[in-house]
Scaffold this motif. Structure first.
Motif, PDB file in Angstrom:
ATOM      1  N   PHE A 232     -41.707 107.595  25.362  1.00  0.00           N
ATOM      2  CA  PHE A 232     -41.434 106.596  24.377  1.00  0.00           C
ATOM      3  C   PHE A 232     -41.056 105.412  25.014  1.00  0.00           C
ATOM      4  CE2 PHE A 232     -37.740 109.222  24.468  1.00  0.00           C
ATOM      5  CZ  PHE A 232     -36.704 108.237  24.867  1.00  0.00           C
ATOM      6  N   HIS A 233     -41.144 104.396  24.247  1.00  0.00           N
ATOM      7  CA  HIS A 233     -40.867 103.152  24.598  1.00  0.00           C
ATOM      8  C   HIS A 233     -39.551 102.541  23.842  1.00  0.00           C
ATOM      9  CE1 HIS A 233     -44.497 102.588  26.847  1.00  0.00           C
ATOM     10  NE2 HIS A 233     -44.073 101.716  27.663  1.00  0.00           N
ATOM     11  N   VAL A 234     -38.671 101.725  24.498  1.00  0.00           N
ATOM     12  CA  VAL A 234     -37.456 101.345  23.671  1.00  0.00           C
ATOM     13  C   VAL A 234     -37.311  99.947  24.067  1.00  0.00           C
ATOM     14  CG1 VAL A 234     -36.283 103.681  23.292  1.00  0.00           C
ATOM     15  CG2 VAL A 234     -35.908 102.430  25.419  1.00  0.00           C
ATOM     16  N   GLY A 235     -36.414  99.280  23.163  1.00  0.00           N
ATOM     17  CA  GLY A 235     -35.986  98.056  23.417  1.00  0.00           C
ATOM     18  C   GLY A 235     -36.987  97.012  23.279  1.00  0.00           C
ATOM     19  N   GLY A 236     -36.739  95.724  23.784  1.00  0.00           N
ATOM     20  CA  GLY A 236     -37.685  94.476  23.783  1.00  0.00           C
ATOM     21  C   GLY A 236     -37.601  93.762  22.582  1.00  0.00           C
ATOM     22  N   LYS A 237     -38.463  92.522  22.670  1.00  0.00           N
ATOM     23  CA  LYS A 237     -38.423  91.826  21.520  1.00  0.00           C
ATOM     24  C   LYS A 237     -39.514  90.804  21.531  1.00  0.00           C
ATOM     25  CE  LYS A 237     -35.907  87.941  24.194  1.00  0.00           C
ATOM     26  NZ  LYS A 237     -34.646  87.173  24.132  1.00  0.00           N
TER      27      LYS A 237
ATOM     28  N   ASP B 278     -28.855 104.793  22.889  1.00  0.00           N
ATOM     29  CA  ASP B 278     -28.674 104.611  21.241  1.00  0.00           C
ATOM     30  C   ASP B 278     -29.450 105.732  20.874  1.00  0.00           C
ATOM     31  OD1 ASP B 278     -26.668 102.830  21.288  1.00  0.00           O
ATOM     32  OD2 ASP B 278     -27.964 101.234  20.706  1.00  0.00           O
ATOM     33  N   LYS B 279     -30.734 105.928  21.480  1.00  0.00           N
ATOM     34  CA  LYS B 279     -31.906 106.683  20.821  1.00  0.00           C
ATOM     35  C   LYS B 279     -31.506 108.236  21.498  1.00  0.00           C
ATOM     36  CE  LYS B 279     -36.938 107.814  21.059  1.00  0.00           C
ATOM     37  NZ  LYS B 279     -36.959 107.573  19.520  1.00  0.00           N
ATOM     38  N   VAL B 280     -30.800 108.387  22.423  1.00  0.00           N
ATOM     39  CA  VAL B 280     -31.071 109.734  23.159  1.00  0.00           C
ATOM     40  C   VAL B 280     -29.566 110.535  23.049  1.00  0.00           C
ATOM     41  CG1 VAL B 280     -31.420 111.014  25.230  1.00  0.00           C
ATOM     42  CG2 VAL B 280     -33.163 109.371  24.614  1.00  0.00           C
ATOM     43  N   CYS B 281     -28.673 109.737  23.489  1.00  0.00           N
ATOM     44  CA  CYS B 281     -27.274 110.163  23.820  1.00  0.00           C
ATOM     45  C   CYS B 281     -26.504 110.578  22.553  1.00  0.00           C
ATOM     46  CB  CYS B 281     -26.492 109.078  24.609  1.00  0.00           C
ATOM     47  SG  CYS B 281     -27.227 108.579  26.090  1.00  0.00           S
ATOM     48  N   PRO B 282     -25.521 111.461  22.757  1.00  0.00           N
ATOM     49  CA  PRO B 282     -24.661 111.629  24.124  1.00  0.00           C
ATOM     50  C   PRO B 282     -25.254 111.958  25.104  1.00  0.00           C
ATOM     51  CG  PRO B 282     -23.990 113.245  22.287  1.00  0.00           C
ATOM     52  CD  PRO B 282     -25.029 112.186  21.695  1.00  0.00           C
ATOM     53  N   CYS B 283     -24.886 111.748  26.354  1.00  0.00           N
ATOM     54  CA  CYS B 283     -25.854 111.964  27.502  1.00  0.00           C
ATOM     55  C   CYS B 283     -24.882 111.840  29.000  1.00  0.00           C
ATOM     56  CB  CYS B 283     -26.901 111.058  27.568  1.00  0.00           C
ATOM     57  SG  CYS B 283     -26.555 109.368  27.795  1.00  0.00           S
ATOM     58  N   VAL B 284     -25.571 112.269  29.942  1.00  0.00           N
ATOM     59  CA  VAL B 284     -24.891 112.196  31.152  1.00  0.00           C
ATOM     60  C   VAL B 284     -25.953 111.142  31.855  1.00  0.00           C
ATOM     61  CG1 VAL B 284     -24.702 112.810  33.666  1.00  0.00           C
ATOM     62  CG2 VAL B 284     -23.865 114.213  31.677  1.00  0.00           C
ATOM     63  N   ILE B 285     -25.501 110.057  32.615  1.00  0.00           N
ATOM     64  CA  ILE B 285     -26.352 108.965  33.119  1.00  0.00           C
ATOM     65  C   ILE B 285     -26.135 109.230  34.723  1.00  0.00           C
ATOM     66  CG2 ILE B 285     -26.945 106.817  33.433  1.00  0.00           C
ATOM     67  CD1 ILE B 285     -25.660 106.299  30.754  1.00  0.00           C
ATOM     68  N   SER B 286     -27.354 109.051  35.488  1.00  0.00           N
ATOM     69  CA  SER B 286     -27.135 109.313  37.046  1.00  0.00           C
ATOM     70  C   SER B 286     -28.093 108.150  37.379  1.00  0.00           C
ATOM     71  CB  SER B 286     -27.865 110.266  37.417  1.00  0.00           C
ATOM     72  OG  SER B 286     -27.870 110.397  38.995  1.00  0.00           O
ATOM     73  N   PHE B 287     -27.299 107.246  37.970  1.00  0.00           N
ATOM     74  CA  PHE B 287     -28.072 105.918  38.435  1.00  0.00           C
ATOM     75  C   PHE B 287     -27.760 105.685  39.937  1.00  0.00           C
ATOM     76  CE2 PHE B 287     -23.984 105.351  36.323  1.00  0.00           C
ATOM     77  CZ  PHE B 287     -23.087 104.572  37.284  1.00  0.00           C
TER      78      PHE B 287
END
Length: 345
Positions: free
Chosen positions: A36-41, A216-225
């Motif tokens: 999917f795509h998220v964000g943008g304006k 906002d769409k997927v979480c709660p989550c863990v983020i690895s960056f």
């Protein structure tokens, strides 16, 4: 106080190469996959000349008016959901500068990547291409994105990513001088640089906004960056502390807002750094900036674990830890930490 973790804490004292050796694979069973795509304006462009464009050799010209409304700042996300889910929340993978989610899909020499590793461990994995890269696409500049994109030569990452010695790159692969004991797959370097994409230095807020939309769409989550996304991971977690259950900062080249360090006090943080840092001109300072930020989180009541891989017997790692020959040993260390934090079922 920041804690430097011993190998035994992760069960790595016996056989650091065990994870790397276990590449005999069983079939992966998914309950779903997609994107999917998220964000943008939406952005309005005006004042550009109308042109007649021939899209195909010998074709009929078409009138193209570049003025109008454009979709910009969106981010592409691909996800894989295991049938037997063992991660308590999804795992989000965020790549570094001039790169895309390809970093995690496989290694340049064709071995198992972190995406597959964590999927096999039972994590729902969400892998993204940051704004203006890969399948997220990019917008017109300088109308929408200020400045111009930066492009890297094939030689640039060789020294900067601590793969080879200074001046050690040569167009002839046989003449390249790798750092002693380097775990980066030499036979995959030319394939690795094919992953590099243009990047801007002026899109940070657009990227943060898109990552927040993903959270906002997927979480709660863990983020690895990794690398450039260091600042994105920490700042997004500061903006959405209730949605992030853990942060894995893999050689973060940026940090969050030190004045808001307390926002991360309830989110366990793991920082992982590879080898050859003391020999590099930039990385001692980059690491200190990150660990100093970790100290601020700890001082605010948070939990930050720092692993310098050579100190726990995992040696030879470049900046691209997810691609090195011992990439699964590093991934297993992360997996063990997540289990220790109660984030596995």
């Amino acid at each position: 106080m920041r804690r430097h973790i011993l190998a035994a804490a992760f069960g790595l004292a016996c056989g650091l190469g065990a994870a790397q050796a276990q590449q005999v694979q069983e079939p992966i069973t998914l309950r779903g996959m997609g994107s999917f795509h998220v964000g943008g304006k939406l952005v309005e462009i005006s004042g550009r000349p109308v042109k007649d464009v021939v899209f195909t050799p010998g074709g009929t010209p078409a009138r193209v008016d570049p003025n109008g409304t454009y979709q910009t700042g969106q981010m592409y996300v691909q996800y894989f959901l295991p049938q037997n889910e063992k991660g308590s929340v999804p795992l989000l993978l965020w790549h570094g500068g001039g790169m895309t989610g390809v970093n995690y899909e496989t290694t340049p020499d064709g071995r198992q990547g972190w995406l597959e590793f964590f999927l096999r461990k039972g994590w729902s994995v969400y892998n993204s291409d940051a704004v203006e890269r890969g399948r997220s696409s990019w917008a017109m500049y300088p109308d929408v994105i200020p400045g111009e994109p930066l492009f890297l030569t094939t030689a640039n990452p060789f020294e900067r990513f601590r793969i080879g010695a200074g001046g050690g790159y040569d167009a002839d692969p046989a003449k390249r001088k790798y750092l002693p004991g380097s775990q980066f797959p030499a036979e995959g370097y030319d394939n690795f640089v094919k992953q590099i994409v243009p990047r801007w230095t002026s899109t940070d807020q657009m990227i943060i906004d898109a990552y927040i939309a993903e959270v906002d769409k997927v979480c709660p989550c863990v983020i690895s960056f990794h690398s450039q996304s260091g600042q994105f991971g920490f700042k997004v977690a500061q903006a959405r502390p209730d949605k992030v259950k853990a942060l894995i900062a893999v050689e973060p080249a940026g940090i969050g807002d030190p004045a808001k360090a307390a926002a991360l006090k309830d989110i366990p943080v793991l920082m992982v750094f590879g080898d050859y840092i003391e020999q590099d001109a930039r990385w001692p300072t980059i690491r200190k900036t990150a660990t100093d930020f970790g100290d601020k989180i700890t001082a605010a009541g948070g939990s930050v674990d720092v692993v310098n891989l050579p100190a726990v017997g995992i040696t030879g790692n470049s900046h691209m830890l997810m691609m090195d020959k011992n990439n699964l040993d590093v991934a297993q260390l992360i997996q063990d930490w997540l289990a220790k934090k109660g984030l596995t079922k």
